[in-house]
Write an enzyme that holds these catalytic residues in place. Structure first.
Site, PDB file in Angstrom:
ATOM      1  N   LYS A 178       0.780  -1.222  -0.013  1.00 46.01           N
ATOM      2  CA  LYS A 178       0.003   0.047   0.012  1.00 46.01           C
ATOM      3  C   LYS A 178       1.001   1.356  -0.014  1.00 46.01           C
ATOM      4  O   LYS A 178       1.973   1.073   0.610  1.00 46.01           O
ATOM      5  CB  LYS A 178      -0.925  -0.161   1.216  1.00 46.01           C
ATOM      6  CG  LYS A 178      -1.981   0.990   1.306  1.00 46.01           C
ATOM      7  CD  LYS A 178      -2.695   0.728   2.798  1.00 46.01           C
ATOM      8  CE  LYS A 178      -3.897   1.925   2.709  1.00 46.01           C
ATOM      9  NZ  LYS A 178      -4.627   1.388   4.078  1.00 46.01           N
ATOM     10  N   SER A 230      -9.456   1.272   3.176  1.00 45.07           N
ATOM     11  CA  SER A 230      -8.331   2.133   2.262  1.00 45.07           C
ATOM     12  C   SER A 230      -7.535   1.238   1.660  1.00 45.07           C
ATOM     13  O   SER A 230      -6.739   1.869   0.680  1.00 45.07           O
ATOM     14  CB  SER A 230      -7.905   3.174   3.182  1.00 45.07           C
ATOM     15  OG  SER A 230      -7.170   2.609   4.095  1.00 45.07           O
ATOM     16  N   SER A 266      -9.628  -1.236   7.136  1.00 46.11           N
ATOM     17  CA  SER A 266      -9.102  -1.105   5.929  1.00 46.11           C
ATOM     18  C   SER A 266      -8.308  -2.137   5.318  1.00 46.11           C
ATOM     19  O   SER A 266      -7.906  -2.178   4.165  1.00 46.11           O
ATOM     20  CB  SER A 266      -7.978   0.132   5.896  1.00 46.11           C
ATOM     21  OG  SER A 266      -8.656   1.322   6.224  1.00 46.11           O
TER      22      SER A 266
END
Length: 592
Positions: A69, A146, A170
């Site tokens: 990420k 996310s 997330s």
């Protein structure tokens, strides 16, 4: 934009790298043309050390690829945090996050950075600047965030596993949306050094995979814990009230898990709990919060726990990023901008209460899960929202999801989400949760039950698909006869035909709904209520069932329950005239 920056850097060092530089540039050009479902923001390689010579064992993650990420620092690269203004106002990292480094040192090759929601402040998966990665399991639905790119990269088989972060869902939410495994470790179990903070009381480094053995191996590397013998769970707690919050029929969502546990460990390890009632009893400071935020109006315990988490998250986000938000004035998507604004307006006066709630919740839930107990609950309350769902509907979905997500967040417990088949051709997921510090035990348990759960789910699918065409046709024929009798106002005969249809196919909500309609005409209100309840067990979005059960309950004098049914109907059909008129009528009965 990230790919262009990487290519420019590659060209800039060609002379110094010679043939090696040419190889890297060719690889970059090849990867930038790759179809990646919009998951990647930047491609590069972090190569593991050379494997040890025989007879030494290979590195534990040797031969595996992963991506990270865009919240993790990598030496020489700018950490983008999901927003181009953040990237343009920050310098390249001077070191690589330990969580990334330890995975590379274990033998895996990192091939790049992945998209995320802006500032890690969403669970939906869209991004105003970089778009929405395509959910491989349900292309017409959002991928979740996310850690959106992290989930999509694994679901699309672009990497063997990926790293993400989980502050308030997330990792767990996008794993559920994309039909893969997602692991949120115990808070504090994996270092978050070199990870852009969101809200440090909740931030964790998690991982995604399709294969439970890979997830377990990666989890063990991240945790850096000494080896211990595998322990067998002594108790599985089914959070009944949490599954009632889910709009997915319980038999579909948790049935395979329950049957698998019974096969593997026996019925005696299964117990049930009303988690909301437990939290209400054991987290007394929630009452203080309720008085502070709404003057005493009645919120459920899980909703209050979620509210406490969200306010504390806002406060910590403000402490971390207020200066940048006010000076850089970044261009943010509307939903992220609204959350950032709410965070900046948050004051510290509730923080002492919130910390008491967090302490009480941590003690209570970890005590509930002592002695090798696993809590089973839905990861999310419904299947993923469709692309372009209206903002208010997304916010309502987010709140219901947080009622489930907050349990691990406020207790520091570890949680893993796993796929359990499909509903309406969209992935479903169930979570296993263990007490703080029991991460290895949780991952071992997942590996032990996963294959059986998937086999049980497949058996149910096969059983349903093997329903003979003759039975299905006969059930439909009986329903049509019932419809004809109903039109002729022969309601007793209609009930008889609908009953025949139910005997041939007891999993069709329409048959129960239609029989309830006939029962209402005969003033058989208890029977109508029962049929509607059965219909809702099969289809929790059935507006007709809510309307007809509400009508039956109103005639039976259960005005409060009827009011709840009509309100639920309006959630799914806000312009439903029947429900609106019924609520107006009931208001006089309840409050006049």
């Amino acid at each position: 934009m990230g790919n262009d920056k990487f290519l420019a850097r590659s060209v800039g060092v060609l002379l110094g790298l010679g043939l090696a530089g040419i190889f890297i540039l060719r690889r970059a050009l090849r990867l930038t043309g790759r179809k990646d479902n919009g998951a990647f923001i930047e491609y590069f390689e972090l190569l593991p050390p050379p494997p040890p010579p025989p007879p030494s064992a290979p590195l534990p993650l040797s031969g595996l690829t992963f991506a990270i990420k865009d919240i993790f620092d990598v030496e020489g690269y700018v950490t983008g945090f999901g927003n181009p203004d953040w990237a343009s106002t920050h310098e390249p990292a001077t070191y690589t996050a330990p969580a990334v480094k330890v995975i590379v040192e274990a033998g895996a090759t990192c091939i790049g950075k992945l998209h995320m929601d802006e500032l890690a402040y969403s669970i939906i998966g869209d991004n105003k600047h970089y778009g929405t990665p395509v959910n491989p399991a349900a292309p017409n639905r959002v991928p979740g965030g996310s850690s959106s790119g992290s989930a999509v990269a694994v679901a699309a088989d672009l990497v063997d596993f990926s790293l993400g972060t989980d502050t308030a869902g997330s990792v767990r939410v996008p794993a559920a949306f994309c039909g893969i495994l997602g692991f949120r470790p115990s808070h504090g179990a994996v270092p978050v050094v070199g990870v852009t903070p969101m809200a440090q009381s909740f931030d964790t480094v998690g991982c995604f995979a399709k294969d439970p053995a890979i997830l377990r191996q990666v989890g063990h590397i991240l945790l850096q814990l000494p080896y211990v013998d595998v322990r067998q769970p002594r108790r599985f707690l089914i959070a009944d009230d949490c599954f009632k919050l889910s709009l997915i029929p319980n038999e579909q969502s948790v049935g395979a898990v329950v049957r698998s546990i019974q096969k593997l460990l026996g019925r005696q390890v299964l117990q049930h709990v009303n988690l909301g009632d437990f939290v209400a009893r054991t987290v007394p400071s929630l009452k203080d919060l309720q008085k502070e935020i709404n003057g005493g109006s009645d919120l459920g315990a899980l909703s209050l726990l979620r509210t406490a988490m969200q306010i504390l998250q806002r406060w910590e986000f403000k402490l971390n990023h207020e200066e940048w938000l006010t000076t850089a004035k970044p261009d943010l998507g509307s939903a992220t901008a609204a959350r950032a604004k709410a965070a900046l307006e948050t004051s510290s006066h509730l923080v002492p209460i919130l910390q008491r709630i967090k302490d009480e919740a941590r003690y209570a839930i970890n005590d509930l899960l002592k002695n090798d107990t696993i809590l089973v609950l839905p990861t999310i309350p419904d299947i993923p929202p469709k692309l372009n769902t209206k903002a208010d509907s997304l916010e309502e979905f987010r709140s219901r999801t947080m009622d489930l997500i907050c349990i691990a967040g406020m207790s520091g417990c570890c949680q893993v989400t796993m796929p359990v088949g499909e509903h309406d051709n969209v992935p479903m997921a169930v979570s296993l949760l263990a007490k703080q510090g029991s991460d290895r035990f949780l991952l071992d348990t997942l590996l032990a039950v996963y294959a059986t759960v998937q086999a049980e789910d497949k058996a149910v699918v096969d059983q349903h698909s093997n329903l003979s065409n003759s039975n299905a046709d006969a059930a439909e024929s009986a329903k049509e006869k019932g419809n004809a009798a109903f039109k002729q106002k022969d309601f007793k005969k209609a009930v008889s035909h609908y009953s025949d249809a139910i005997r041939m196919d007891a999993n069709n909500a329409t048959y129960y709904n239609n029989r309830a309609m006939a029962h209402l005409q005969l003033c058989n209100f208890p029977e109508a209520e029962s049929d509607c309840t059965q219909a809702l067990n099969l289809d929790k979005k059935s507006v007709k069932a809510y309307l007809r059960r509400g009508t039956a309950r109103e005639f039976l004098g259960f005005y409060k329950e009827a009011d709840e049914d009509f309100r639920q109907a309006l959630i799914f059909e806000p312009t439903n005239k029947t429900a609106s008129e019924a609520l107006s009528r009931l208001k006089k009965l309840l409050y006049d």
